[in-house]
Design a protein around this motif. Structure first.
Motif, PDB file in Angstrom:
ATOM      1  N   ALA A  13      -2.620  13.447  25.001  1.00  0.00           N
ATOM      2  CA  ALA A  13      -1.213  13.717  24.694  1.00  0.00           C
ATOM      3  C   ALA A  13      -0.754  13.066  23.392  1.00  0.00           C
ATOM      4  CB  ALA A  13      -0.319  13.283  25.848  1.00  0.00           C
ATOM      5  N   GLU A  14      -1.035  11.801  23.185  1.00  0.00           N
ATOM      6  CA  GLU A  14      -0.540  11.126  21.979  1.00  0.00           C
ATOM      7  C   GLU A  14      -1.071  11.782  20.707  1.00  0.00           C
ATOM      8  OE1 GLU A  14      -0.553   6.647  20.078  1.00  0.00           O
ATOM      9  OE2 GLU A  14      -0.607   6.861  22.266  1.00  0.00           O
ATOM     10  N   ALA A  15      -2.362  12.096  20.680  1.00  0.00           N
ATOM     11  CA  ALA A  15      -2.948  12.735  19.496  1.00  0.00           C
ATOM     12  C   ALA A  15      -2.390  14.143  19.292  1.00  0.00           C
ATOM     13  CB  ALA A  15      -4.469  12.781  19.624  1.00  0.00           C
ATOM     14  N   LEU A  16      -2.167  14.865  20.376  1.00  0.00           N
ATOM     15  CA  LEU A  16      -1.652  16.234  20.248  1.00  0.00           C
ATOM     16  C   LEU A  16      -0.182  16.237  19.853  1.00  0.00           C
ATOM     17  CD1 LEU A  16      -3.477  18.115  23.144  1.00  0.00           C
ATOM     18  CD2 LEU A  16      -4.257  17.554  20.829  1.00  0.00           C
ATOM     19  N   VAL A  17       0.580  15.272  20.319  1.00  0.00           N
ATOM     20  CA  VAL A  17       1.981  15.153  19.888  1.00  0.00           C
ATOM     21  C   VAL A  17       2.023  14.899  18.378  1.00  0.00           C
ATOM     22  CG1 VAL A  17       4.048  13.710  19.987  1.00  0.00           C
ATOM     23  CG2 VAL A  17       2.973  14.467  22.089  1.00  0.00           C
ATOM     24  N   ALA A  18       1.095  14.108  17.871  1.00  0.00           N
ATOM     25  CA  ALA A  18       1.056  13.845  16.424  1.00  0.00           C
ATOM     26  C   ALA A  18       0.793  15.130  15.640  1.00  0.00           C
ATOM     27  CB  ALA A  18      -0.011  12.786  16.110  1.00  0.00           C
ATOM     28  N   ILE A  19      -0.019  16.025  16.176  1.00  0.00           N
ATOM     29  CA  ILE A  19      -0.263  17.322  15.532  1.00  0.00           C
ATOM     30  C   ILE A  19       0.983  18.196  15.629  1.00  0.00           C
ATOM     31  CG2 ILE A  19      -1.570  19.491  15.724  1.00  0.00           C
ATOM     32  CD1 ILE A  19      -3.972  17.717  16.646  1.00  0.00           C
ATOM     33  N   TYR A  20       1.647  18.161  16.768  1.00  0.00           N
ATOM     34  CA  TYR A  20       2.801  19.018  17.046  1.00  0.00           C
ATOM     35  C   TYR A  20       4.071  18.586  16.315  1.00  0.00           C
ATOM     36  CZ  TYR A  20       6.108  21.576  20.102  1.00  0.00           C
ATOM     37  OH  TYR A  20       7.087  22.393  20.607  1.00  0.00           O
ATOM     38  N   ALA A  21       4.248  17.290  16.115  1.00  0.00           N
ATOM     39  CA  ALA A  21       5.503  16.747  15.569  1.00  0.00           C
ATOM     40  C   ALA A  21       5.956  17.423  14.272  1.00  0.00           C
ATOM     41  CB  ALA A  21       5.385  15.237  15.383  1.00  0.00           C
ATOM     42  N   PRO A  36       8.605  15.853  21.771  1.00  0.00           N
ATOM     43  CA  PRO A  36       8.497  15.271  23.112  1.00  0.00           C
ATOM     44  C   PRO A  36       7.730  13.946  23.085  1.00  0.00           C
ATOM     45  CG  PRO A  36       7.046  17.161  22.891  1.00  0.00           C
ATOM     46  CD  PRO A  36       7.848  17.095  21.634  1.00  0.00           C
ATOM     47  N   ALA A  37       8.065  13.083  24.020  1.00  0.00           N
ATOM     48  CA  ALA A  37       7.328  11.830  24.175  1.00  0.00           C
ATOM     49  C   ALA A  37       5.923  12.145  24.694  1.00  0.00           C
ATOM     50  CB  ALA A  37       8.057  10.919  25.155  1.00  0.00           C
ATOM     51  N   ALA A  38       4.992  11.243  24.432  1.00  0.00           N
ATOM     52  CA  ALA A  38       3.605  11.452  24.872  1.00  0.00           C
ATOM     53  C   ALA A  38       3.520  11.640  26.377  1.00  0.00           C
ATOM     54  CB  ALA A  38       2.731  10.294  24.407  1.00  0.00           C
ATOM     55  N   ALA A  39       4.300  10.906  27.145  1.00  0.00           N
ATOM     56  CA  ALA A  39       4.262  11.039  28.606  1.00  0.00           C
ATOM     57  C   ALA A  39       4.704  12.438  29.040  1.00  0.00           C
ATOM     58  CB  ALA A  39       5.133   9.971  29.261  1.00  0.00           C
ATOM     59  N   GLU A  40       5.750  12.967  28.422  1.00  0.00           N
ATOM     60  CA  GLU A  40       6.200  14.320  28.743  1.00  0.00           C
ATOM     61  C   GLU A  40       5.128  15.337  28.360  1.00  0.00           C
ATOM     62  OE1 GLU A  40       9.457  17.675  27.396  1.00  0.00           O
ATOM     63  OE2 GLU A  40       9.965  15.572  27.040  1.00  0.00           O
ATOM     64  N   PHE A  41       4.523  15.131  27.206  1.00  0.00           N
ATOM     65  CA  PHE A  41       3.476  16.038  26.729  1.00  0.00           C
ATOM     66  C   PHE A  41       2.277  16.006  27.671  1.00  0.00           C
ATOM     67  CE2 PHE A  41       0.826  18.159  23.569  1.00  0.00           C
ATOM     68  CZ  PHE A  41       1.748  18.939  22.903  1.00  0.00           C
ATOM     69  N   ALA A  42       1.918  14.823  28.163  1.00  0.00           N
ATOM     70  CA  ALA A  42       0.823  14.694  29.125  1.00  0.00           C
ATOM     71  C   ALA A  42       1.133  15.510  30.375  1.00  0.00           C
ATOM     72  CB  ALA A  42       0.594  13.234  29.478  1.00  0.00           C
ATOM     73  N   GLU A  58     -11.914  19.426  18.074  1.00  0.00           N
ATOM     74  CA  GLU A  58     -12.079  18.104  17.471  1.00  0.00           C
ATOM     75  C   GLU A  58     -13.330  18.050  16.614  1.00  0.00           C
ATOM     76  OE1 GLU A  58     -12.029  15.338  20.714  1.00  0.00           O
ATOM     77  OE2 GLU A  58     -13.977  15.959  21.443  1.00  0.00           O
ATOM     78  N   ARG A  59     -13.289  17.117  15.703  1.00  0.00           N
ATOM     79  CA  ARG A  59     -14.443  16.812  14.852  1.00  0.00           C
ATOM     80  C   ARG A  59     -14.622  15.306  14.913  1.00  0.00           C
ATOM     81  NH1 ARG A  59     -13.408  19.198   9.636  1.00  0.00           N
ATOM     82  NH2 ARG A  59     -14.479  21.035  10.380  1.00  0.00           N
ATOM     83  N   ASP A  60     -15.814  14.882  15.236  1.00  0.00           N
ATOM     84  CA  ASP A  60     -16.124  13.453  15.362  1.00  0.00           C
ATOM     85  C   ASP A  60     -15.153  12.746  16.306  1.00  0.00           C
ATOM     86  OD1 ASP A  60     -18.278  13.671  13.575  1.00  0.00           O
ATOM     87  OD2 ASP A  60     -16.973  13.326  11.853  1.00  0.00           O
ATOM     88  N   GLY A  61     -14.775  13.416  17.380  1.00  0.00           N
ATOM     89  CA  GLY A  61     -13.900  12.823  18.375  1.00  0.00           C
ATOM     90  C   GLY A  61     -12.431  12.790  18.007  1.00  0.00           C
ATOM     91  N   LYS A  62     -12.057  13.349  16.842  1.00  0.00           N
ATOM     92  CA  LYS A  62     -10.656  13.356  16.410  1.00  0.00           C
ATOM     93  C   LYS A  62     -10.071  14.754  16.577  1.00  0.00           C
ATOM     94  CE  LYS A  62      -7.654  12.442  12.423  1.00  0.00           C
ATOM     95  NZ  LYS A  62      -6.735  13.490  12.770  1.00  0.00           N
ATOM     96  N   PRO A  63      -9.001  14.895  17.374  1.00  0.00           N
ATOM     97  CA  PRO A  63      -8.373  16.212  17.542  1.00  0.00           C
ATOM     98  C   PRO A  63      -7.838  16.762  16.219  1.00  0.00           C
ATOM     99  CG  PRO A  63      -7.711  14.773  19.313  1.00  0.00           C
ATOM    100  CD  PRO A  63      -8.431  13.910  18.291  1.00  0.00           C
ATOM    101  N   MET A  64      -8.117  18.056  15.998  1.00  0.00           N
ATOM    102  CA  MET A  64      -7.668  18.762  14.800  1.00  0.00           C
ATOM    103  C   MET A  64      -6.688  19.875  15.132  1.00  0.00           C
ATOM    104  SD  MET A  64     -11.491  19.319  13.317  1.00  0.00           S
ATOM    105  CE  MET A  64     -10.919  20.193  11.886  1.00  0.00           C
TER     106      MET A  64
END
Length: 179
Positions: A13-21, A36-42, A58-64
């Motif tokens: 959630a936290e990584a995907l919120v960063a993409i979405y923001a 949305p907050a990470a908890a809501e996104f989760a 993801e590439r090398d474990g980092k969501p893209m």
């Protein structure tokens, strides 16, 4: 570096919120006003996964980027139709991430017995329209000035893709967890 596609988890959630923001804060691609907050996104991820795919590239474990399907409408007769969304990290756009996500998503949806896939797109948005056309979608509806964001009115375009023919008696929708 190879791009891998996997099913999302609430821990993403936290990584995907960063993409979405940036889509929420700077564009009309999302009609949400607040990130949305990470908890809501989760919670959104977990709710989606009860029935539909929610994918992370993801590439090398980092969501893209990520893509998911949701119910087109809650009534039972719409069980074979879904709405799809895709979001790609700003610096990774036009690199095939969205295409890979949608291809994988559509493959899973077909295995679930989904027949119709829809995309709801703020308009004008030539990049998203071209992407969906390239993926085989066609415009089926245009709504005028139906969303207000960033100090202006936006139109909305619906695009559609058929994943399979429509049998007289369709197979039931399979929850993604049963595949």
């Amino acid at each position: 570096m190879e791009i891998s596609i996997r099913m999302a988890t609430a821990e993403d959630a936290e990584a995907l919120v960063a993409i979405y923001a940036p889509y929420v804060e700077q564009t009309a691609i999302s009609f949400e006003y607040e990130v949305p907050a990470a908890a809501e996104f989760a919670g959104r991820i977990q709710k989606t996964l009860e029935r539909y795919p929610y994918l992370v590239a993801e590439r090398d474990g980092k969501p893209m980027g990520y893509a998911y399907a949701s119910a087109f409408h809650d009534r039972a007769a719409y069980s074979w139709a879904v709405e799809c969304s895709v979001y790609v990290e700003q610096g990774c756009r036009r690199g095939g991430v969205g295409r890979r996500l949608y291809q994988t998503l559509e493959e899973l949806l077909a295995r679930q017995n989904v027949l119709n896939v829809y995309a709801c797109i703020a308009y004008p948005n030539p990049g998203s329209i071209a992407f969906h056309q390239h993926m085989g979608y066609r415009t089926i509806g245009h709504f005028t000035q139906c969303g207000y964001k960033l100090g202006r009115w936006w139109d909305m375009v619906w695009m559609e893709k058929m994943l399979a023919g429509h049998p007289e008696c369709p197979e039931p929708l399979l929850p993604v967890g049963t595949l």
